[in-house]
Design an enzyme around this catalytic site. Structure first.
Site, PDB file in Angstrom:
ATOM      1  N   GLU A  60       0.812  -1.226   0.000  1.00  0.00           N
ATOM      2  CA  GLU A  60       0.000   0.000   0.000  1.00  0.00           C
ATOM      3  C   GLU A  60       0.838   1.266   0.000  1.00  0.00           C
ATOM      4  OE1 GLU A  60      -0.820  -2.757   1.532  1.00  0.00           O
ATOM      5  OE2 GLU A  60      -2.799  -3.203   0.724  1.00  0.00           O
ATOM      6  N   HIS A 127     -12.216  -5.861   7.509  1.00  0.00           N
ATOM      7  CA  HIS A 127     -12.841  -5.661   6.201  1.00  0.00           C
ATOM      8  C   HIS A 127     -14.128  -4.869   6.352  1.00  0.00           C
ATOM      9  CE1 HIS A 127     -10.136  -9.009   5.210  1.00  0.00           C
ATOM     10  NE2 HIS A 127     -10.287  -8.705   3.946  1.00  0.00           N
TER      11      HIS A 127
HETATM   12  C1  LIG Z   1      -1.862  -5.269   3.566  1.00  0.00           C
HETATM   13  C2  LIG Z   1      -2.907  -6.010   2.820  1.00  0.00           C
HETATM   14  N1  LIG Z   1      -3.321  -5.554   1.634  1.00  0.00           N
HETATM   15  C3  LIG Z   1      -4.275  -6.212   0.941  1.00  0.00           C
HETATM   16  C4  LIG Z   1      -4.842  -7.346   1.430  1.00  0.00           C
HETATM   17  C5  LIG Z   1      -5.965  -8.052   0.652  1.00  0.00           C
HETATM   18  N2  LIG Z   1      -5.555  -9.397   0.299  1.00  0.00           N
HETATM   19  C6  LIG Z   1      -5.918 -10.468   1.036  1.00  0.00           C
HETATM   20  S1  LIG Z   1      -5.155 -11.880   0.542  1.00  0.00           S
HETATM   21  C7  LIG Z   1      -4.375 -11.069  -0.736  1.00  0.00           C
HETATM   22  C8  LIG Z   1      -3.445 -11.802  -1.614  1.00  0.00           C
HETATM   23  C9  LIG Z   1      -2.355 -12.402  -0.790  1.00  0.00           C
HETATM   24  O1  LIG Z   1      -1.450 -13.052  -1.603  1.00  0.00           O
HETATM   25  P1  LIG Z   1      -0.332 -13.971  -0.977  1.00  0.00           P
HETATM   26  O2  LIG Z   1       0.442 -13.214   0.033  1.00  0.00           O
HETATM   27  O3  LIG Z   1       0.426 -14.562  -2.108  1.00  0.00           O
HETATM   28  O4  LIG Z   1      -1.134 -15.078  -0.191  1.00  0.00           O
HETATM   29  P2  LIG Z   1      -2.153 -16.171  -0.784  1.00  0.00           P
HETATM   30  O5  LIG Z   1      -3.520 -15.592  -0.608  1.00  0.00           O
HETATM   31  O6  LIG Z   1      -1.783 -16.420  -2.202  1.00  0.00           O
HETATM   32  O7  LIG Z   1      -1.932 -17.358   0.066  1.00  0.00           O
HETATM   33  C10 LIG Z   1      -4.703  -9.726  -0.733  1.00  0.00           C
HETATM   34  C11 LIG Z   1      -4.202  -8.730  -1.709  1.00  0.00           C
HETATM   35  C12 LIG Z   1      -4.387  -7.791   2.676  1.00  0.00           C
HETATM   36  N3  LIG Z   1      -4.885  -8.894   3.258  1.00  0.00           N
HETATM   37  N4  LIG Z   1      -3.420  -7.114   3.342  1.00  0.00           N
END
Ligand SMILES: Cc1ncc(C[n+]2csc(CCOP(=O)(O)OP(=O)(O)O)c2C)c(N)n1
Ligand SMILES: Cc1ncc(C[n+]2csc(CCOP(=O)(O)OP(=O)(O)O)c2C)c(N)n1
Ligand SMILES: [Mg+2]
Ligand SMILES: [Mg+2]
Lengths: 325, 348, 325, 348
Positions: A60, A127
């Site tokens: 962010e 959320h």
């Molecule tokens: C700081 C933050 N920004 C945005 C989100 C929204 N979000 C939830 S899961 C996700 C993707 C996460 O990707 P990754 O770290 O690869 O984990 P995965 O879900 O693939 O296991 C996002 C963008 C969040 N949880 N935290």
């Protein structure tokens, strides 16, 4: 005028500005191929390409920092936070760099951060938040919280054209639930002008965002029940906020209820109440009441979330207290 | 070590290969003197109680700062930090306005709203730093993104101290720039310390420039007392970025010849380090280079330039001191932007 | 009792807790060899060693995050921000993790973040701020703002023993300027109890931190000038804050002035004013006034900074307005 | 590549060398089934409208999660994330309480205050994640610091997704742990995507584990469909940390066999990837291993374990459903800590 949902109105405003002004671009997590977590930018990438609708890394500060840098160079970035809650990760950048850069260094930063905010669907503590009050304390930022499709479009376009960093809070619970007529084409609403959502004479409710609809329902029920006439004033923008409209409504009704979905203590409602307590002391016939969420994180489980988010009944109780004062 | 270690520049021919003719060499010398001179004068003014707040200098880092600043193109943009006075000077910042800034006057770049080196002349492509380090790194990346979006052949430069690389903003900036291969150069002024904290307690052993590979670009380490080597490496990195080659991480191994700020006597610095550093003074080194390679330098040019710089600074201090303090009635001005400003010529 | 400066009192409290409880440790930038930017931990590293007085990298989230993790494991960390302003870099961690973890997961997080705050010496926009209001809106954090050496020690020890994350704002401008008697040895002051700094009957000033001294001077001058009797109430802690003390003082004086050094809009003063406007409406004989900094970043240059930070004269003007109402 | 690429575990002898006897092998199998079973049941309950909010699973990551969770010592501490149900199971979390969590009931770990896998049984050394990624990494480092300060032979494990490594918190955590060589293991569940965003748009090419050298410790890449290889590498890293050898960055190359969450059909995933991944199902792979190497497994143990797990889950759902929804009157409870709690036995 076409009937659009709140979400479509936001999409429309953004798309039209991108067509009108090639300096406008979109940046955020999953805004591209996916069209954004809520699909506000669905189809944008095919129209504008992968750079003007840019899928960022999960970062962010990088996103909002990129807006600062790009806007300083004359672009008009529009960032999307996947949920408003995640803007906390860009807090430092917003309050330290973006909010202060013009005062210190004279550089305009014309960018917008779109923030899907608010609760009501068991999103839980991360959320569902409404972080506008935290930012309202920071000089240098502008804050927008539309409650209708018409305002959503008009205020978004205004935000994109505004030369300051603007936080645009779009309430997720209104996205598909609220429909209304929206002017087609170029359409802006100036900041700092409240809107009388419902006219009334016995007391004033000042609110914004999803709570406008809660207030309206409570007002309708009060009117139906015993004829109490409640004015619902939708602030629409928090920074700047329309003191004149609030003070002149209170001058007529002599009673004020401030309502917001965010938690109570040191929420922006306190600022409104404090201002009225200072500037309209002689006009008041009753204590200024605040209805807001209790001071807790937003709980997940439905009975708790319902106890947390101000409900029509909570507003009605406050109306009764004021009406019978 | 993964990063490339840059060689010294030992001859004018090598400097020429990096685009510098003899006038450039002398101009760089002048910039070095102005840079140090401003901070020395500032220091005196501070001791005289004329400068409010605290006071920082970049003594020992002049070559690093001037070297990079001189390598930047006219339309390039940079976010220099607390030891980078030389960047402002090399880009053409007017010294009297810097003193006005120090003194909190209306002609300072921050118009009295901010102090110290929290300033920049935006018309020269420079962006005023905030205190929070390295918060301007993501801003430089955003500028680079704007250049990429508009297909402009422009480059952004982001500075950071060694200490500041520990913060999240730095990582987010480098990662994003690496993913998108944006035209940005990341410079680290590694002076061995973050306030009292030595490198060993800031980051694990090894060179910071080594981290570049993890971000998908090249890391280069250069001796910050060699202004011409810094210039050559900065120029390479900038031109590479301009041609679409993506970012570079340039670690300048530099000196902090004074304490963190004027109040700090740097008692925590290992015994003898200051003395050793004094012997490696980047300006003395460059002076020796010029004396060896530029005919007439030692005999007259050096003195002439020094005199010119001295006069410039005298005049700058005088002029700054004529600038008024801000009117308290203006305290609220400028929190928000007047829309008319948006189309002002400086805003490109 | 010994006479100590505000700064010495903080040092004493921290040192004594470290001697008493080996779970207490200090972490921050330059807190070790250097003894902290303001020398609060001078000599600590030689007494307690380099791990209990730990020089961290320049990384505020790592520092505060380490406090969360270590306190979760039963330690009692005390972090130092080099300046309160830099806590913005740990905002997300504090509001997202630390403030909510107990409500969500039941883990106590007994840690303290020390925050040298406040202006008055041309520190400029990033070395002068008072960010307590921003945090006061976040449920789950406690907030302490001492104004005297005695309170500084008593509240710091209390903070270290408190099972919640506590933000301890120590005002830099009081460090060496304010001296007073401080109880030796074990000495705590419970949170949420305001202190009558000066008793009075004509109007109440509610304030905290450095402004207690500004209020006191204004009150002294008002008394001297025309016998106006001003009560100065020092909140001492912002979360929790002592509503009872404020309401009962207002019940006696019927007039309220809220004073803080932080900027006005949506500052914590608004919460106090709003609460009184709701709960003591019938008792008030005048509008509730707020005196606070204007809504700008903290300016650097002395004439601007003076126009920014509330001065004795500003308070006097407000006293006059209220007294003559 | 700088990181070490871990070899597969192909025989029970190799597993034995990593400390696993035959009962362990079967227990791991059971954990895998429980992990997947809980998420499958959850998915059904969600479709039936019984689970509020949204719903995420870690399908494809069971082996990665169970492998690490099984390698942790009793007093170790971990901060698992959204794909790591297997960690909770391997550590002994009671399934019925997980369903109660999903359903927002008082017996969920968050007592209805939070949902999903934002939960942990703190008595098992697990810490409940927040949404904001990877905000728990600095917390794990803080736990490791506590162990170091008390000279306890305990280790903390911090998980992150591939996407989450782009954020500043991750960098600050790794850097601090590297400087102080704290007993912490950083695990990356690299399933190729962050929501719809593929690795290529999250970080520059190369393996994330390569970044470890920049932080002063070792990076290891392991195939996340090989539960025994994951276990062996996790165990090595944990024991190394326990013995004072400092952190390790363990990148688990894993699968996200479903969309980001139930609402996401993952249309953006390259054609054929899901089919290819289905063939690499980590549980099927492990079942084949057991069938080959454990006498009687294919014939009866497999069925017996499946039946047992099925009954366990039936019973768990039933018991969870008996747990009441929270009383709205309690909404304010627990924002602050009752001082008495501080000395509760779970708080060590
Ligand atoms: C700081 C933050 N920004 C945005 C989100 C929204 N979000 C939830 S899961 C996700 C993707 C996460 O990707 P990754 O770290 O690869 O984990 P995965 O879900 O693939 O296991 C996002 C963008 C969040 N949880 N935290
Ligand atoms: C986020 C943040 N935390 C703390 C500080 C206080 N501070 C100012 S300079 C400094 C040391 C910076 O070290 P380094 O990055 O190496 O730069 P140097 O001063 O050595 O040039 C610190 C800790 C700051 N400016 N920003
Ligand atoms: Mg340094
Ligand atoms: Mg992923």
């Amino acid at each position: 005028m076409a009937v659009r949902t709140y979400l479509q109105a936001i999409s429309d405003g953004l798309r039209e500005e991108m067509r009108r002004d090639e300096r406008v671009f979109v940046i955020g997590e999953d805004v591209g191929v996916y069209g954004g977590a809520f699909k506000v930018t669905q189809g944008f990438q095919s129209e504008f390409g992968p750079w003007r609708v840019l899928d960022s890394p999960l970062a962010e500060t990088a996103i909002v920092g990129a807006c600062t840098g790009a806007s300083m160079m004359g672009m008009r970035p529009v960032a999307e936070m996947q949920f408003a809650d995640f803007v906390s990760c860009a807090w430092d950048h917003l309050v330290t760099v973006a909010a202060k850069q013009h005062y210190r260094a004279g550089s305009p930063l014309p960018f917008v951060v779109r923030l899907p905010s608010g609760g009501g669907f068991s999103g839980g503590p991360f959320h569902s938040q409404n972080p506008e009050s935290s930012f309202a304390h920071i000089p240098g930022l502008k804050i927008v919280c539309p409650s209708t499709p018409e305002d959503a479009k008009g205020l978004l376009v205004e935000a994109i054209r505004d030369p300051n960093p603007v936080l645009y809070f779009e309430h997720k619970h209104l996205y598909r639930r609220i429909k209304g007529e929206v002017p087609e084409g170029d359409w802006t609403i100036p900041f700092g002008e409240a809107r009388v959502h419902r006219a009334g004479s016995d007391l004033t409710i000042v609110t914004w965002g999803a709570m406008v609809h809660t207030a309206d329902e409570a007002a309708a029920r009060a009117a139906e029940r015993d004829g109490t006439s409640v004015e619902v004033l939708d602030l629409r923008t928090i920074t700047p906020w329309d003191r004149t409209a609030v003070l002149s409504s209170v001058a007529r009704t002599a009673k004020l209820l401030v309502l917001h979905e965010d938690t109570r203590t040191a929420g922006f409602g306190a600022e409104i109440a404090a201002t009225v307590a200072e500037e309209a002391f002689e006009l008041l016939d009753a204590p200024i009441l605040r209805v807001a969420a209790p001071d807790t994180p937003v709980p997940f489980s439905p009975p708790l979330e319902k106890a947390f988010i101000p409900q029509v009944d909570d507003v009605l109780r406050a109306i009764d207290r004021l009406a019978s004062y | 070590m993964v990063a490339r270690e840059a060689a010294a520049v030992a001859t004018p021919a090598e400097a020429r290969a990096a685009g510098l003719d003899q006038e450039d060499l002398l101009l760089i010398y002048r910039h070095l003197l102005v840079t140090r001179g401003i901070e020395e004068r500032g220091h005196i003014l501070y001791r005289q109680g004329k400068i409010p707040g605290s006071f920082y200098t970049g003594r020992g880092n002049e070559a690093g700062a001037v070297g990079v600043g001189f390598a930047m193109g006219l339309d390039d943009v940079g976010c220099p930090i607390q030891r980078d006075m030389g960047v402002h000077i090399a880009r053409g910042t007017e010294p009297w306005r810097i003193f006005a800034q120090y003194l909190g006057r209306v002609d300072g770049f921050a118009r009295g709203r901010d102090g110290n080196v929290h300033m920049a002349d935006f018309r020269l492509g420079l962006v005023a730093m905030v205190s929070h380090l390295p918060a301007m790194a993501p801003v430089a990346v955003g500028a680079a993104l704007a250049f990429r979006l508009r297909n402009q052949p422009r480059v952004a430069v982001a500075w950071s101290g060694d200490g500041a690389t520990s913060r999240g903003d730095w990582h987010e900036a480098l990662n994003f720039a690496g993913v998108r291969q944006l035209p940005v150069v990341f410079v680290i002024d590694n002076n061995g310390f973050a306030y009292s904290t030595p490198n060993a307690l800031e980051f694990p052993s090894g060179r910071l420039a080594d981290r570049a590979t993890g971000y998908g670009f090249e890391g280069v380490v250069v001796d910050g007392t060699d202004v011409l080597a810094v210039h050559r490496e900065a120029r390479r990195a900038i031109e590479k970025a301009r041609e679409g080659g993506g970012p570079t991480l340039l670690e300048i191994v530099t000196l902090r010849m004074e304490g963190h700020a004027v109040h700090d006597d740097a008692f925590y610095v290992p015994k003898g380090l200051h003395e050793a550093w004094a012997k490696r003074d980047p300006i003395e080194r460059y002076r020796a280079f010029l004396a060896e390679h530029v005919p007439g330098f030692a005999e007259e040019r050096d003195d002439a330039i020094r005199l010119e710089v001295k006069q410039l600074l005298n005049e700058a201090v005088r002029r700054a001191d004529e600038s008024p303090l801000p009117d308290p009635a203006t305290v609220l001005d400028g929190v928000y932007v007047d829309p008319a400003e948006l189309d002002a010529p400086h805003h490109k």
